[in-house]
Motif scaffolding. Structure first.
Motif, PDB file in Angstrom:
ATOM      1  N   THR A 264      12.066   1.147 -12.580  1.00  0.00           N
ATOM      2  CA  THR A 264      11.048   1.962 -12.197  1.00  0.00           C
ATOM      3  C   THR A 264      10.038   1.299 -11.148  1.00  0.00           C
ATOM      4  O   THR A 264       9.591   2.020 -10.414  1.00  0.00           O
ATOM      5  CB  THR A 264      10.039   2.158 -13.510  1.00  0.00           C
ATOM      6  OG1 THR A 264      10.820   2.598 -14.739  1.00  0.00           O
ATOM      7  CG2 THR A 264       8.786   2.850 -13.274  1.00  0.00           C
ATOM      8  N   VAL A 265       9.840  -0.189 -11.429  1.00  0.00           N
ATOM      9  CA  VAL A 265       8.804  -0.564 -10.251  1.00  0.00           C
ATOM     10  C   VAL A 265       9.536  -0.270  -9.081  1.00  0.00           C
ATOM     11  O   VAL A 265       8.914  -0.096  -7.804  1.00  0.00           O
ATOM     12  CB  VAL A 265       9.052  -2.130 -10.641  1.00  0.00           C
ATOM     13  CG1 VAL A 265       8.211  -2.523  -9.499  1.00  0.00           C
ATOM     14  CG2 VAL A 265       8.337  -2.179 -12.090  1.00  0.00           C
TER      15      VAL A 265
ATOM     16  N   LEU B 184       0.409   0.281  -9.311  1.00  0.00           N
ATOM     17  CA  LEU B 184       1.237   0.697 -10.596  1.00  0.00           C
ATOM     18  C   LEU B 184       0.848  -0.010 -11.635  1.00  0.00           C
ATOM     19  O   LEU B 184       0.825  -1.300 -11.727  1.00  0.00           O
ATOM     20  CB  LEU B 184       2.638   0.207 -10.243  1.00  0.00           C
ATOM     21  CG  LEU B 184       3.721   0.534 -11.392  1.00  0.00           C
ATOM     22  CD1 LEU B 184       3.887   1.717 -11.868  1.00  0.00           C
ATOM     23  CD2 LEU B 184       5.259  -0.005 -10.897  1.00  0.00           C
ATOM     24  N   LEU B 185       0.446   0.740 -12.816  1.00  0.00           N
ATOM     25  CA  LEU B 185      -0.075   0.272 -13.862  1.00  0.00           C
ATOM     26  C   LEU B 185       0.690   0.670 -15.195  1.00  0.00           C
ATOM     27  O   LEU B 185       1.014   1.845 -15.181  1.00  0.00           O
ATOM     28  CB  LEU B 185      -1.591   0.722 -14.046  1.00  0.00           C
ATOM     29  CG  LEU B 185      -2.514   0.155 -13.016  1.00  0.00           C
ATOM     30  CD1 LEU B 185      -3.931   0.598 -13.293  1.00  0.00           C
ATOM     31  CD2 LEU B 185      -2.452  -1.198 -12.964  1.00  0.00           C
ATOM     32  N   GLY B 186       0.563  -0.308 -16.169  1.00  0.00           N
ATOM     33  CA  GLY B 186       1.058   0.421 -17.556  1.00  0.00           C
ATOM     34  C   GLY B 186       0.100   1.298 -18.018  1.00  0.00           C
ATOM     35  O   GLY B 186      -1.226   0.871 -17.840  1.00  0.00           O
TER      36      GLY B 186
ATOM     37  N   ALA C 269      -0.649 -14.180  -3.414  1.00  0.00           N
ATOM     38  CA  ALA C 269       0.781 -14.369  -3.551  1.00  0.00           C
ATOM     39  C   ALA C 269       0.937 -14.870  -4.864  1.00  0.00           C
ATOM     40  O   ALA C 269       2.063 -14.545  -5.316  1.00  0.00           O
ATOM     41  CB  ALA C 269       1.330 -15.318  -2.589  1.00  0.00           C
ATOM     42  N   ARG C 270      -0.114 -15.265  -5.582  1.00  0.00           N
ATOM     43  CA  ARG C 270       0.387 -15.725  -6.903  1.00  0.00           C
ATOM     44  C   ARG C 270      -0.236 -14.627  -8.051  1.00  0.00           C
ATOM     45  O   ARG C 270      -0.456 -14.760  -9.023  1.00  0.00           O
ATOM     46  CB  ARG C 270      -0.573 -16.951  -7.238  1.00  0.00           C
ATOM     47  CG  ARG C 270       0.010 -18.180  -6.683  1.00  0.00           C
ATOM     48  CD  ARG C 270      -0.882 -19.339  -6.676  1.00  0.00           C
ATOM     49  NE  ARG C 270      -0.250 -20.346  -6.110  1.00  0.00           N
ATOM     50  CZ  ARG C 270      -0.761 -21.693  -6.070  1.00  0.00           C
ATOM     51  NH1 ARG C 270      -2.144 -21.742  -6.256  1.00  0.00           N
ATOM     52  NH2 ARG C 270      -0.117 -22.744  -5.569  1.00  0.00           N
ATOM     53  N   GLY C 271      -0.616 -13.198  -7.467  1.00  0.00           N
ATOM     54  CA  GLY C 271      -0.897 -12.029  -8.422  1.00  0.00           C
ATOM     55  C   GLY C 271      -2.288 -11.874  -8.382  1.00  0.00           C
ATOM     56  O   GLY C 271      -2.808 -11.218  -9.254  1.00  0.00           O
ATOM     57  N   MET C 272      -3.151 -12.849  -7.976  1.00  0.00           N
ATOM     58  CA  MET C 272      -4.558 -12.532  -7.921  1.00  0.00           C
ATOM     59  C   MET C 272      -5.120 -11.170  -7.383  1.00  0.00           C
ATOM     60  O   MET C 272      -4.754 -10.863  -6.163  1.00  0.00           O
ATOM     61  CB  MET C 272      -5.438 -13.835  -7.650  1.00  0.00           C
ATOM     62  CG  MET C 272      -5.372 -14.875  -8.605  1.00  0.00           C
ATOM     63  SD  MET C 272      -5.942 -16.721  -7.826  1.00  0.00           S
ATOM     64  CE  MET C 272      -7.604 -16.073  -8.146  1.00  0.00           C
ATOM     65  N   SER C 273      -6.048 -10.777  -7.888  1.00  0.00           N
ATOM     66  CA  SER C 273      -6.726  -9.366  -7.429  1.00  0.00           C
ATOM     67  C   SER C 273      -8.059 -10.028  -6.318  1.00  0.00           C
ATOM     68  O   SER C 273      -8.255 -11.203  -6.411  1.00  0.00           O
ATOM     69  CB  SER C 273      -7.280  -8.629  -8.564  1.00  0.00           C
ATOM     70  OG  SER C 273      -8.540  -9.192  -9.029  1.00  0.00           O
TER      71      SER C 273
ATOM     72  N   ILE D 230       3.727  -6.897 -13.759  1.00  0.00           N
ATOM     73  CA  ILE D 230       4.580  -6.754 -12.909  1.00  0.00           C
ATOM     74  C   ILE D 230       4.538  -7.731 -11.571  1.00  0.00           C
ATOM     75  O   ILE D 230       5.452  -8.129 -10.935  1.00  0.00           O
ATOM     76  CB  ILE D 230       4.307  -5.340 -12.347  1.00  0.00           C
ATOM     77  CG1 ILE D 230       4.884  -4.451 -13.441  1.00  0.00           C
ATOM     78  CG2 ILE D 230       5.230  -5.178 -11.180  1.00  0.00           C
ATOM     79  CD1 ILE D 230       4.458  -2.851 -13.344  1.00  0.00           C
ATOM     80  N   ALA D 231       3.276  -7.904 -11.163  1.00  0.00           N
ATOM     81  CA  ALA D 231       3.169  -8.883 -10.176  1.00  0.00           C
ATOM     82  C   ALA D 231       3.689 -10.227 -10.495  1.00  0.00           C
ATOM     83  O   ALA D 231       4.245 -10.861  -9.559  1.00  0.00           O
ATOM     84  CB  ALA D 231       1.424  -9.042  -9.833  1.00  0.00           C
TER      85      ALA D 231
END
Length: 232
Positions: free
Chosen positions: A90-91, A102-104, A168-172, A130-131
């Motif tokens: 899906t991703v 993309l959010l759940g 890169a570590r997934g931080m917003s 996901i990130a």
């Protein structure tokens, strides 16, 4: 600036709930809802929303096919996929189709609002789980043999490398700004400059290039950190 949003979900209770939620946000204007993928395309052509929030399960055509068709439009809106599935396929399908967020469906209201705002700004936002999976996948790839294949990384300033490492570590954007005690607009400016210097289009490409170029290593040390250590 007001963000014009179209909501697509085959369940009226969800579509109406999202509309009620987003109508309460000052800078968001929900211009319509639909459960029909083909109708969504017609609404996009007639109303020109900035962002489409959609599930993947729609009537007539799937949300995935709708996204692919919207990508071929002259003025296509950015898409936030809001779905219950976060399977790897899906991703992959969603990102390749052209969606930028993309959010759940377990996402918080604030996460959804943040995703819409990110999409309107042309940025990418993924659910934290996901990130993290994408980051883990990048870390599992073989290390770049020669960072000289990507000479542009040496042009990044220390602050640009720091922001890149955090992303890169997934931080917003909001988390980076809070950690560095700077404004979110400043973070976006740094990311824009990094993308321009490295020739990447979005955050997903930036993270990929950062790992492949050796700018970020699985050990957590950055390319710039190693240069400073060697110099010292």
């Amino acid at each position: 600036m007001t963000i014009r949003v179209l909501i697509c979900d085959q369940l009226p209770v969800i579509a109406d709930g999202l509309k009620t939620l987003l109508d309460a946000v000052p800078d968001i204007d929900v211009i319509g809802t639909t459960h029909n993928g083909m109708e969504a395309i017609i609404l996009v052509r007639n109303t020109h929303p900035d962002v489409v929030v959609t599930d993947l399960a729609l009537q007539t055509i799937s949300g995935l096919d709708m996204i692919r068709k919207l990508e071929k439009e002259d003025e296509s809106p950015n898409v936030v996929v809001f779905t219950a599935s976060d399977a790897d396929k899906t991703v992959s399908d969603v990102l390749h189709a052209g969606a930028c967020c993309l959010l759940g469906k377990d996402a918080s209201p604030q996460e959804l609002v943040s995703a819409i705002q990110a999409a309107a700004a042309g940025e990418t936002m993924l659910a934290p789980s996901i990130a993290q999976r994408l980051v883990s996948w990048f870390r599992a790839q073989p290390a770049a043999q020669e960072t000289t294949e990507y000479p542009d990384v040496t042009e990044l300033t220390p602050r640009e490398r720091e922001v890149t490492r955090m992303v890169a570590r997934g931080m917003s954007t909001e988390e980076v700004a809070r950690e560095l005690i700077i404004g979110e607009a400043t973070v976006r400016t740094h990311l824009y400059r990094v993308r321009t210097k490295l020739g990447v289009r979005d955050r997903a490409e930036l993270v990929s290039l950062a790992y492949r170029a050796g700018l970020i290593h699985s050990s957590g040390r950055s390319f710039g950190d190693e240069q400073l250590a060697a110099a010292g």
